[in-house]
Write a protein that holds these residues in place. Structure first.
Motif, mmCIF file in Angstrom:
data_model
loop_
_atom_site.group_PDB
_atom_site.id
_atom_site.type_symbol
_atom_site.label_atom_id
_atom_site.label_comp_id
_atom_site.label_asym_id
_atom_site.label_seq_id
_atom_site.Cartn_x
_atom_site.Cartn_y
_atom_site.Cartn_z
ATOM 1 N N VAL A 49 0.851 -1.225 -0.088
ATOM 2 C CA VAL A 49 0.053 -0.159 0.148
ATOM 3 C C VAL A 49 0.884 1.150 0.085
ATOM 4 O O VAL A 49 2.038 1.431 0.687
ATOM 5 N N SER A 50 0.587 2.166 -0.970
ATOM 6 C CA SER A 50 1.459 3.415 -0.758
ATOM 7 C C SER A 50 1.606 3.915 0.577
ATOM 8 O O SER A 50 0.355 4.232 1.198
ATOM 9 N N ILE A 51 2.750 4.587 0.751
ATOM 10 C CA ILE A 51 2.980 5.535 1.845
ATOM 11 C C ILE A 51 2.051 6.595 1.921
ATOM 12 O O ILE A 51 1.560 7.005 3.172
ATOM 13 N N GLY A 52 1.622 7.257 0.943
ATOM 14 C CA GLY A 52 0.767 8.306 1.033
ATOM 15 C C GLY A 52 -0.565 7.491 1.380
ATOM 16 O O GLY A 52 -1.251 8.371 2.393
ATOM 17 N N VAL A 53 -1.116 6.635 0.989
ATOM 18 C CA VAL A 53 -2.311 6.069 1.437
ATOM 19 C C VAL A 53 -2.225 5.595 3.030
ATOM 20 O O VAL A 53 -2.960 5.798 3.813
ATOM 21 N N VAL A 54 -0.917 4.828 3.241
ATOM 22 C CA VAL A 54 -1.099 4.546 4.573
ATOM 23 C C VAL A 54 -1.006 5.758 5.571
ATOM 24 O O VAL A 54 -1.828 5.797 6.628
ATOM 25 N N SER A 55 -0.360 6.848 5.210
ATOM 26 C CA SER A 55 -0.330 8.134 6.357
ATOM 27 C C SER A 55 -1.724 8.598 6.465
ATOM 28 O O SER A 55 -2.342 9.089 7.360
ATOM 29 N N GLU A 56 -2.444 8.617 5.052
ATOM 30 C CA GLU A 56 -3.855 9.205 5.304
ATOM 31 C C GLU A 56 -4.815 8.121 6.278
ATOM 32 O O GLU A 56 -5.526 8.816 6.895
ATOM 33 N N ILE A 57 -4.768 6.847 6.149
ATOM 34 C CA ILE A 57 -5.430 5.877 6.799
ATOM 35 C C ILE A 57 -5.321 6.245 8.207
ATOM 36 O O ILE A 57 -6.079 6.293 8.981
ATOM 37 N N GLU A 58 -3.772 6.186 8.672
ATOM 38 C CA GLU A 58 -3.391 6.588 10.151
ATOM 39 C C GLU A 58 -4.054 7.802 10.603
ATOM 40 O O GLU A 58 -4.223 7.960 11.789
ATOM 41 N N ARG A 59 -4.260 8.876 9.738
ATOM 42 C CA ARG A 59 -4.626 10.090 10.235
ATOM 43 C C ARG A 59 -6.370 10.159 10.199
ATOM 44 O O ARG A 59 -6.885 11.232 10.651
ATOM 45 N N GLY A 60 -6.873 9.057 9.749
ATOM 46 C CA GLY A 60 -8.384 8.939 9.736
ATOM 47 C C GLY A 60 -8.780 9.836 8.350
ATOM 48 O O GLY A 60 -10.201 10.002 8.576
ATOM 49 N N ILE A 61 -8.061 9.926 7.528
ATOM 50 C CA ILE A 61 -8.746 11.004 6.256
ATOM 51 C C ILE A 61 -8.605 10.091 5.150
ATOM 52 O O ILE A 61 -9.138 10.373 4.051
ATOM 53 N N GLY A 62 -8.148 8.865 5.295
ATOM 54 C CA GLY A 62 -8.315 7.896 4.206
ATOM 55 C C GLY A 62 -9.580 7.486 4.022
ATOM 56 O O GLY A 62 -10.532 7.364 5.056
ATOM 57 N N ASN A 63 -10.015 6.620 3.097
ATOM 58 C CA ASN A 63 -11.314 5.789 2.970
ATOM 59 C C ASN A 63 -11.002 4.504 2.467
ATOM 60 O O ASN A 63 -11.189 3.974 1.409
ATOM 61 N N PRO A 64 -10.215 3.720 3.246
ATOM 62 C CA PRO A 64 -9.618 2.268 2.502
ATOM 63 C C PRO A 64 -10.927 1.191 2.285
ATOM 64 O O PRO A 64 -11.902 1.160 3.154
ATOM 65 N N SER A 65 -10.438 0.526 1.357
ATOM 66 C CA SER A 65 -11.403 -0.651 1.045
ATOM 67 C C SER A 65 -10.751 -1.685 2.092
ATOM 68 O O SER A 65 -9.818 -1.768 2.665
ATOM 69 N N PHE A 66 -11.827 -2.725 1.981
ATOM 70 C CA PHE A 66 -11.540 -4.057 2.712
ATOM 71 C C PHE A 66 -10.227 -4.640 2.276
ATOM 72 O O PHE A 66 -9.481 -4.990 3.119
ATOM 73 N N ASN A 67 -10.123 -4.519 0.957
ATOM 74 C CA ASN A 67 -8.698 -5.189 0.591
ATOM 75 C C ASN A 67 -7.422 -4.720 1.132
ATOM 76 O O ASN A 67 -6.497 -5.261 1.435
ATOM 77 N N THR A 68 -7.417 -3.129 1.212
ATOM 78 C CA THR A 68 -6.395 -2.596 1.534
ATOM 79 C C THR A 68 -6.385 -2.730 3.269
ATOM 80 O O THR A 68 -4.982 -2.798 3.537
ATOM 81 N N LEU A 69 -7.294 -2.631 3.837
ATOM 82 C CA LEU A 69 -7.243 -2.906 5.393
ATOM 83 C C LEU A 69 -6.764 -4.379 5.556
ATOM 84 O O LEU A 69 -5.877 -4.526 6.611
ATOM 85 N N THR A 70 -6.965 -5.310 4.771
ATOM 86 C CA THR A 70 -6.507 -6.655 4.731
ATOM 87 C C THR A 70 -5.114 -6.687 4.505
ATOM 88 O O THR A 70 -4.126 -7.630 5.258
#
Length: 204
Positions: A49-70
């Motif tokens: 998962v790209s570092i930008g997406v990981v950073s967004e998810i950790e800050r609660g501003i991402g909108n991850p799919s189940f596959n990404t969370l898996t």
């Protein structure tokens, strides 16, 4: 493809808003990453998962799919359920109306619905009812994790890719494989796929 998601019962009611859920999931991922001494780059590399997406998810501003969370859960060496508050069921029977589901609350087109059929998530295996719409495709986030998988297609036509080899399953066909083999799924359509999947040890 990204979608907000929440664990819910069969009536699709949740205990937290999507925004609250994303903040809690992001905080949990950040906590687990730091506990393991991983940098953002290390988690990104380990999960695909790209570092930008990981950073967004950790800050609660991402909108991850189940596959990404898996993918992130596997890179953290945990089951996906650790990211959510999923109630256990005390009865050995799981009624259809009481299935716990990873519910794409916004009805994001193309997302599969996954319903847990086993009452406990602490056992040696898990059984999952999968409903995958036409066009469902996880090739962007291949799965690879310890364990064994077994699936049987109940209706529709499903593609299971194992390390780049496509296995086409029609209704009644089944497949078994080692989950460390990179694998992904695709429903080429035109009908939805319904399938039963069993994984040991549990990955969700």
């Amino acid at each position: 493809m990204v979608a907000s998601a929440a664990w819910s019962a069969g009536d699709k009611t949740g205990n937290a808003s999507d925004e609250d859920l994303l903040l809690k999931v992001g905080a949990k991922i950040r906590q687990l990453r730091k506990q393991r001494g991983l940098s953002l780059q290390a988690l990104s590399s380990g999960s695909g998962v790209s570092i930008g997406v990981v950073s967004e998810i950790e800050r609660g501003i991402g909108n991850p799919s189940f596959n990404t969370l898996t993918q992130l859960a596997h890179a953290l060496d945990i089951s996906v359920r650790r990211l959510f508050d999923i109630p256990e069921q005390h009865s050995p029977v799981v009624r259809k109306a009481d299935r716990r589901a990873l519910d794409a609350r916004d009805g994001i087109e193309g997302d599969a619905r996954l319903e847990i059929l086993t009452p406990s998530l602490q056992g040696a295996l898990e059984a999952v009812w999968v409903t995958a719409p036409p066009g469902y495709d996880t090739s962007a986030t291949p799965f690879s994790h310890p364990g064994e998988g077994f699936g049987v297609v109940l209706s529709g036509r499903h593609e299971v890719w194992l390390d780049g080899t496509c296995h086409v399953l029609e209704a009644g066909d089944s497949i078994s494989y080692q989950c460390m083999t990179p694998h992904w799924y695709r429903n080429p359509g035109p009908q939805p796929v319904e399938a039963l999947w069993i994984v040991t040890p549990p990955t969700f």
